[in-house]
Scaffold this active site. Structure first.
Site, PDB file in Angstrom:
ATOM      1  N   CYS A 111       0.799  -1.220   0.000  1.00  0.00           N
ATOM      2  CA  CYS A 111       0.000   0.000   0.000  1.00  0.00           C
ATOM      3  C   CYS A 111       0.835   1.275   0.000  1.00  0.00           C
ATOM      4  O   CYS A 111       0.507   2.233  -0.709  1.00  0.00           O
ATOM      5  CB  CYS A 111      -0.975  -0.008   1.178  1.00  0.00           C
ATOM      6  SG  CYS A 111      -0.209  -0.159   2.798  1.00  0.00           S
ATOM      7  N   HIS A 146      -2.973   0.667   7.191  1.00  0.00           N
ATOM      8  CA  HIS A 146      -3.176   0.740   5.745  1.00  0.00           C
ATOM      9  C   HIS A 146      -3.095   2.201   5.341  1.00  0.00           C
ATOM     10  O   HIS A 146      -3.362   3.103   6.152  1.00  0.00           O
ATOM     11  CB  HIS A 146      -4.535   0.140   5.386  1.00  0.00           C
ATOM     12  CG  HIS A 146      -4.848   0.147   3.922  1.00  0.00           C
ATOM     13  ND1 HIS A 146      -3.970  -0.302   2.958  1.00  0.00           N
ATOM     14  CD2 HIS A 146      -5.973   0.557   3.257  1.00  0.00           C
ATOM     15  CE1 HIS A 146      -4.532  -0.180   1.762  1.00  0.00           C
ATOM     16  NE2 HIS A 146      -5.736   0.341   1.908  1.00  0.00           N
ATOM     17  N   SER A 163      -4.692  -2.956  -2.073  1.00  0.00           N
ATOM     18  CA  SER A 163      -5.000  -3.673  -0.848  1.00  0.00           C
ATOM     19  C   SER A 163      -5.346  -5.112  -1.195  1.00  0.00           C
ATOM     20  O   SER A 163      -5.619  -5.441  -2.359  1.00  0.00           O
ATOM     21  CB  SER A 163      -6.183  -3.007  -0.116  1.00  0.00           C
ATOM     22  OG  SER A 163      -6.639  -3.803   0.958  1.00  0.00           O
TER      23      SER A 163
END
Length: 307
Positions: A111, A146, A163
């Site tokens: 990410c 994330h 993702s």
């Protein structure tokens, strides 16, 4: 197949060394296996994703979709080995050099790498505002992190990224407010049985690929355990308003670039630019704040000013 790049050529030496060390730890004959794969002449050629190119008339939403397709075609890195080392403290120009390397190697990414790549591929979209959005979630006794690249075009918000979950990366720029975008991510996390704990929002990233300033990753840190739902929404909209005001003011003096720094060999410690001083000082307490270091300077390790 991930010991060579998608064109069948060996990856650069630092990347190869990292992968070899990883294989050596988990496989008793890791070096021999790696050499056999690298020397094989009958391996099928894996197609290299083409970096998107646009006509001047191509609308921004279509460009964003093409950028996201390219990021998706690189695929998510499930190998457990980080192919590209990203230091958030590096100046923007160094991160853009790294993004260029990503397009050449065409290796799977995670990410944070997708965020850097998204910045690189949207630098020429000057009417598009880009800013990092980080999430911290809790699931089954563990915390997960994330990050995506938030975008704003024509007053509508969206996101680019990668993702394991389809609903936690690309968001088309259709959300009327920043809070609508974040709430959509929160609902996506809820469907994955994750509880959103913190959201970190950065300020807009410069479109100058030669800027030696750092990306501001954490202008606002929102702790959902310390904020009511309404306060959370207000803090999100306050951050969006801060970004609009900064853009409206032209973000202060232009950021220093390689060309503008011809007469200076390296920045002197403690001489933060006016833009960085203002951006640090303007941070608002939003549930949780880390103390700002007024003497923080970009990490210029490995970066040389070229004239």
């Amino acid at each position: 197949p991930f010991f060579v790049n998608r064109g069948g050529l060996p990856v650069n030496e630092p990347t190869w060394e990292r992968m070899w060390r990883h294989v050596g730890r988990i496989h008793p004959e890791g070096e021999r296996v790696a050499q056999r794969i690298r020397g094989a002449a009958d391996l099928p050629k894996i197609p290299i994703p083409s970096v998107p190119a646009f006509q001047p008339s191509t609308p921004i939403p279509e460009r964003l979709e093409a950028v996201q397709r390219y990021i998706r075609e690189l695929q998510y890195n499930h190998t457990g080995t980080q192919f590209f080392e990203i230091k958030k403290s590096r100046p923007l120009t160094g991160l853009m050099d790294l993004a260029k390397e990503m397009t050449k190697e065409a290796l799977p990414i995670k990410c944070l790498e997708a965020v850097i790549l998204g910045i690189y591929l949207t630098n020429n979209m000057t009417t598009l505002d880009r800013f990092p959005i980080s999430f911290k979630t809790h699931f089954s006794g563990n915390y997960f992190r994330h990050i995506v690249l938030g975008v704003n075009f024509g007053g509508r918000y969206g996101a680019l990224g990668i993702s394991r979950r389809e609903e936690l990366m690309y968001k088309a720029p259709v959300f009327r407010t920043l809070s609508e975008l974040i709430f959509d991510f929160e609902e996506a996390y809820r469907r994955c049985w994750h509880t959103l704990k913190k959201v970190k929002l950065g300020h807009c990233v410069s479109h100058d690929p030669h800027s030696v300033e750092q990306i501001e990753w954490k202008h606002s840190i929102l702790d959902l355990d310390k904020l009511t739902r309404e306060d959370f929404r207000k803090e999100l909209e306050r951050h969006a308003r801060d970004m609009r005001l900064k853009i409206g003011k032209g973000t202060g003096p232009p950021s220093p670039t390689k060309d503008r720094k011809k007469d200076v060999s390296s920045p002197q410690r403690g001489q933060a630019s006016p833009h960085r001083r203002n951006s640090r000082g303007d941070r608002r307490p939003s549930g949780e704040k880390k103390p700002a270091d007024s003497k923080a300077m970009p990490d210029l390790n490995g970066y040389q000013i070229r004239v």
